[in-house]
Design an enzyme around this catalytic site. Sequence first.
Site, PDB file in Angstrom:
ATOM      1  N   HIS A  61       0.851  -1.193   0.000  1.00  0.00           N
ATOM      2  CA  HIS A  61       0.000   0.000   0.000  1.00  0.00           C
ATOM      3  C   HIS A  61       0.881   1.235   0.000  1.00  0.00           C
ATOM      4  CE1 HIS A  61      -3.779  -2.167   0.840  1.00  0.00           C
ATOM      5  NE2 HIS A  61      -2.985  -3.005   1.485  1.00  0.00           N
ATOM      6  N   ASP A 304       2.277  -6.953   2.339  1.00  0.00           N
ATOM      7  CA  ASP A 304       1.071  -6.211   2.733  1.00  0.00           C
ATOM      8  C   ASP A 304       1.457  -4.953   3.514  1.00  0.00           C
ATOM      9  OD1 ASP A 304      -1.485  -5.342   3.013  1.00  0.00           O
ATOM     10  OD2 ASP A 304      -2.188  -6.997   4.261  1.00  0.00           O
TER      11      ASP A 304
END
Length: 423
Positions: A61, A304
């Site tokens: 992200h 992640d």
Amino acid sequence: MLLIKGARLVDPSHHIDKKADILIDRGKIVEIKGSINVRGAEVLSATNLILCPGFIDIHTHLREPGEEFKETIESGCRAAAAGGFTAIACMPNTIPPNDNPSTTRFIMERARMANGVKVMPVGAITVEQKGEKLCEYFSMKQEGMVAISEDGKSVMNSGILRRAMEYAATHDILVISHCEDHNLSGKGVMNEGIFSTRFGLRPVPVQSEEIIVFRDIAVSSLTGCRLHIAHVSAADSLFHIRRAKKKKMRVTAETTPHYLYLSDDMLSTYDTNLKVNPPLRSRSDVQALRKAIKDGTIDCIASDHAPHSPAEKEVEFDIAKPGIAGLETSAGLIMNLVNDGVISLKRAIHLMSTGPAKVLGISPNSLTVGQEANITIIDLRKEWVVDPSKFFSKARNTPFAGYKLRGRVLATIVSGRVLYSEL
Ligand code: DOR
């Protein structure tokens, strides 16, 4: 020209494991030989180090556009390079989400300006990630989008998911599924079980993940769409993934280092750095995942990387944002598993490099003459302590602060350029 001398070259996909020098010129590997000497070349000494195909993170992200206080494309790229990654796929849950071709183009342009690791945008499945209208996958793909995902949530309407997968299949676009039945997870913040009762935290049952893993595999079967299951956290999900693989379906899966190390009993501290979505599961889930990275049920490791600000983490557990800043600890945590005998070095390199490339359908990094020089150099023996204050990421949210690890990234080379080096 860049000459790297004395490393042990390990490229499992080409059955390479040998000591050799490697010469790079104009971004490409031009020679690999026992001993190379070239006048005028920049020399990196890598004796006793592992040199392998550059790591690829299929699940990062970056918070740009919209939440640049947490991470920008540039800071995320620097963190990625420090973590050994030569390429990263960035999830669409920005503000606004990457749900149209011009946002995809914006990300690609920012990445070009950052001039660091390769950035591969993942597009949203639906407009504004609202689960209603499909995005224009084809035009987004033309701008550089490599896959679609609603990451952060699931597309709850199976009919919409079916249409999305039919559209994606037409253009051979990979669907990456965040698996969570929101009707079951509700306002839950930790795994449902004895510990959620003991700690008084709202629970999320494992079935919230399992049901959507099962459903998405079923819809992939219906549509013929390539499906990748993101951040698998539970043994019950592995059951369905194994079944799909046995049936030779186009289904792949990732897990993350935190699900290989951390479990729900640790939440006794209420440390919000342990809050992640899906939530940390039981110790037996951790063991099941450790087995699954070995036996091939899990195809790749993803960071992640979910950067959050102190203001979003230094609050009550209930309202803290879920996520762990993982780019700069992932490779170290996986190499530490190698040193602990959990997986072999070859398997670890596969999970971090060839595995994610295969899932994405991009050409894998490799240590062969003529290939682009995308390389990660590791010291498998180096001991170090995770210190978030040294992160290149803007974020500091990691539950691994203070962990003593064995195995560290020492250099990252992208297209022949040394983007990070401790050599
Ligand atoms: O913990 C998480 N954080 N899980 C997700 O699925 C989203 C991510 C984020 O964007 O912060």
